[in-house]
Motif scaffolding. Structure first.
Motif, PDB file in Angstrom:
ATOM      1  N   TYR A 210       0.843  -1.196   0.000  1.00 22.84           N
ATOM      2  CA  TYR A 210       0.000   0.000   0.000  1.00 22.84           C
ATOM      3  C   TYR A 210       0.875   1.242   0.000  1.00 22.84           C
ATOM      4  N   SER A 211       0.981   1.852  -1.163  1.00 20.79           N
ATOM      5  CA  SER A 211       1.787   3.057  -1.332  1.00 20.79           C
ATOM      6  C   SER A 211       1.192   3.882  -2.462  1.00 20.79           C
ATOM      7  N   LEU A 212       1.729   5.079  -2.676  1.00 17.58           N
ATOM      8  CA  LEU A 212       1.298   5.890  -3.811  1.00 17.58           C
ATOM      9  C   LEU A 212       1.520   5.160  -5.130  1.00 17.58           C
ATOM     10  N   ILE A 213       2.549   4.340  -5.183  1.00 13.40           N
ATOM     11  CA  ILE A 213       2.865   3.630  -6.424  1.00 13.40           C
ATOM     12  C   ILE A 213       1.913   2.468  -6.673  1.00 13.40           C
ATOM     13  N   ASP A 214       1.574   1.725  -5.620  1.00 10.88           N
ATOM     14  CA  ASP A 214       0.830   0.473  -5.795  1.00 10.88           C
ATOM     15  C   ASP A 214      -0.164   0.305  -4.649  1.00 10.88           C
ATOM     16  N   HIS A 215      -1.462   0.452  -4.933  1.00  9.42           N
ATOM     17  CA  HIS A 215      -2.448   0.322  -3.866  1.00  9.42           C
ATOM     18  C   HIS A 215      -3.810  -0.188  -4.333  1.00  9.42           C
ATOM     19  N   LYS A 216      -3.989  -0.403  -5.614  1.00 10.25           N
ATOM     20  CA  LYS A 216      -5.301  -0.779  -6.135  1.00 10.25           C
ATOM     21  C   LYS A 216      -5.802  -2.098  -5.553  1.00 10.25           C
ATOM     22  N   ASN A 217      -4.968  -3.145  -5.547  1.00 11.41           N
ATOM     23  CA  ASN A 217      -5.430  -4.445  -5.066  1.00 11.41           C
ATOM     24  C   ASN A 217      -5.767  -4.397  -3.578  1.00 11.41           C
ATOM     25  N   ALA A 218      -4.966  -3.665  -2.818  1.00 16.03           N
ATOM     26  CA  ALA A 218      -5.264  -3.547  -1.390  1.00 16.03           C
ATOM     27  C   ALA A 218      -6.632  -2.911  -1.175  1.00 16.03           C
ATOM     28  N   LEU A 219      -6.926  -1.846  -1.924  1.00 16.45           N
ATOM     29  CA  LEU A 219      -8.201  -1.164  -1.779  1.00 16.45           C
ATOM     30  C   LEU A 219      -9.377  -2.041  -2.213  1.00 16.45           C
ATOM     31  N   ASP A 220      -9.196  -2.759  -3.314  1.00 20.80           N
ATOM     32  CA  ASP A 220     -10.311  -3.496  -3.902  1.00 20.80           C
ATOM     33  C   ASP A 220     -10.523  -4.879  -3.304  1.00 20.80           C
ATOM     34  N   GLU A 265       8.142   5.828 -14.328  1.00 20.51           N
ATOM     35  CA  GLU A 265       7.341   6.871 -14.958  1.00 20.51           C
ATOM     36  C   GLU A 265       6.328   7.448 -13.979  1.00 20.51           C
ATOM     37  N   LYS A 266       5.716   6.583 -13.166  1.00 17.82           N
ATOM     38  CA  LYS A 266       4.730   7.086 -12.212  1.00 17.82           C
ATOM     39  C   LYS A 266       5.405   7.962 -11.165  1.00 17.82           C
ATOM     40  N   ARG A 267       6.595   7.569 -10.704  1.00 13.65           N
ATOM     41  CA  ARG A 267       7.306   8.402  -9.742  1.00 13.65           C
ATOM     42  C   ARG A 267       7.612   9.776 -10.339  1.00 13.65           C
ATOM     43  N   LYS A 268       7.993   9.795 -11.605  1.00 14.45           N
ATOM     44  CA  LYS A 268       8.277  11.066 -12.278  1.00 14.45           C
ATOM     45  C   LYS A 268       7.040  11.955 -12.300  1.00 14.45           C
ATOM     46  N   ARG A 269       5.894  11.390 -12.641  1.00 15.27           N
ATOM     47  CA  ARG A 269       4.662  12.169 -12.700  1.00 15.27           C
ATOM     48  C   ARG A 269       4.228  12.637 -11.310  1.00 15.27           C
ATOM     49  N   PHE A 323      -3.693  19.138  -3.985  1.00 21.96           N
ATOM     50  CA  PHE A 323      -2.701  18.156  -4.421  1.00 21.96           C
ATOM     51  C   PHE A 323      -3.351  16.784  -4.602  1.00 21.96           C
ATOM     52  N   TRP A 324      -4.105  16.364  -3.594  1.00 20.26           N
ATOM     53  CA  TRP A 324      -4.761  15.056  -3.680  1.00 20.26           C
ATOM     54  C   TRP A 324      -5.784  15.039  -4.811  1.00 20.26           C
ATOM     55  N   ASN A 331      -5.330  10.425 -12.522  1.00 18.58           N
ATOM     56  CA  ASN A 331      -5.359   8.966 -12.334  1.00 18.58           C
ATOM     57  C   ASN A 331      -4.039   8.421 -11.788  1.00 18.58           C
ATOM     58  N   LEU A 332      -3.407   9.214 -10.936  1.00 14.77           N
ATOM     59  CA  LEU A 332      -2.191   8.755 -10.290  1.00 14.77           C
ATOM     60  C   LEU A 332      -2.480   8.020  -8.988  1.00 14.77           C
ATOM     61  N   ILE A 333      -3.666   8.211  -8.440  1.00 15.92           N
ATOM     62  CA  ILE A 333      -4.152   7.385  -7.343  1.00 15.92           C
ATOM     63  C   ILE A 333      -5.572   6.961  -7.654  1.00 15.92           C
TER      64      ILE A 333
END
Length: 341
Positions: A210-220, A265-269, A323-324, A331-333
């Motif tokens: 669960y992080s800004l980079i990867d969190h979809k599966n945890a949420l769903d 790429e996501k970290r850059k954005r 920001f959020w 679509n970054l989060i």
């Protein structure tokens, strides 16, 4: 930011502190940290008000537990929360593979995997001896997961050993008052989902889910299943082992430097949006991972006084709502991701 929360939720234990320090860096996972720097880091955390400490026999093969214990055994035990791990017993050996696991640790120990009932008891006793303390608050069954390449047999077989041994034994230890809560600490979701079906844990450690980079599966998937069983989480993945704050690795292991291009790429954005709003991305990442109501606590790794003080300060810093909102617009989060108020 509020530091304490209720310690009970329908009988399941939650740590009474929302922010803690993890033991990985002070086990010399990534680089040599001297004893002097380690103790300075731990003392700085304590002086800042940090009262939750998470470690494991695995971290430096006993090194992290000895370092934290050397400081904490002089403190009032009722003033702090301590979690450690079970499933990996340490044994000193002249033929130990210690340098293969932790090349920067001076430990002479080798690892023996043991997810049996007796192995759990032995593991906790050994940890308490290294720590110089008389109790743990939380015990996490460690790395019983498909990504653990060191397991002696497939993870499903080891999980079955734990189902018959470690899980009921930890429940008994909870009932006996020897620990306050237990769960598993893993990097992948499958073991957590299976655990929720076969046992009655209190709290689990999300080591890299669960992080800004990867969190979809945890949420769903993971969070809804856990909520149905009144199980909460300690989040240990907010920076992906430092990746979000600039480290040349993603999470843990020997292949951590092989970073998927999509993550780069996501970290850059993310950096671009943070810069546009005058936000420190590391601060945002920490607060994001702590935001879900199912997140009982956030633990961060730190190898220096400066790191832990910066992380602690980040938890008190206000991040603008705009920001959020922009992260969701771009679509970054995920749209259903909780964000700090």
């Amino acid at each position: 930011m509020e530091q304490t929360v209720s310690s009970a939720d329908k009988g399941h234990y939650k740590p009474p502190f929302k922010f803690g320090i993890g033991g990985v860096p002070l086990g010399n996972e990534f680089a040599v940290v001297t004893d002097r720097d380690a103790y300075t880091t731990i003392e700085a955390a304590w002086n800042a008000g940090v009262r939750y400490y998470d470690m494991a026999p695995w971290y430096g093969l006993g090194l992290a537990e000895r370092r934290y214990g050397n400081f904490l055994h002089n403190k009032n035990r009722s003033e702090f929360v301590l979690s450690s791990k079970v499933g990996k017993l340490l044994k000193a050996s002249k033929t130990a593979k210690n340098k293969e696991y932790f090349p920067f640790s001076p430990s002479p120990n080798d690892v023996v995997y043991d997810y049996t009932a007796s192995g759990v008891r032995r593991s906790i006793e050994d940890s308490l001896q290294r720590l110089g303390l008389d109790s743990l608050d939380i015990a996490f069954v460690h790395d019983i997961s498909p990504d653990n390449k060191y397991l002696p047999t497939p993870w499903q077989e080891q999980f079955e050993i734990a189902r018959k041994g470690a899980f009921p034994e930890l429940t008994r230890m909870r009932e006996e008052g020897l620990i306050k809560g237990w769960g598993i600490g893993v990097n992948t979701p499958e073991p957590i989902m299976r655990l929720l079906e076969v046992a009655d844990p209190d709290i689990c450690l999300l080591a890299s889910q669960y992080s800004l980079i990867d969190h979809k599966n945890a949420l769903d998937q993971v969070f809804p299943a856990a909520k149905a069983k009144n199980v909460s989480f300690v989040i240990g993945s907010s920076l992906n082992a430092g990746f979000i704050s600039g480290s040349p690795r993603y999470n843990y292991g020997k292949e951590s430097y092989q970073i998927p291009p999509a993550f780069l790429e996501k970290r850059k954005r993310l950096r671009e949006v943070a810069s546009n709003h005058g936000v420190d991305l590391r601060t945002a990442a920490l607060q994001f991972s702590a935001a879900p109501d199912i997140a009982a606590a956030l633990v961060v790794g730190a190898s220096s006084e400066q790191q832990i003080l910066a992380d602690y300060t980040s938890m008190q810093t206000k991040v603008p709502a705009q920001f959020w909102a922009e992260l969701k617009v771009q679509n970054l989060i995920e749209q259903n991701a909780p964000v700090p108020a």
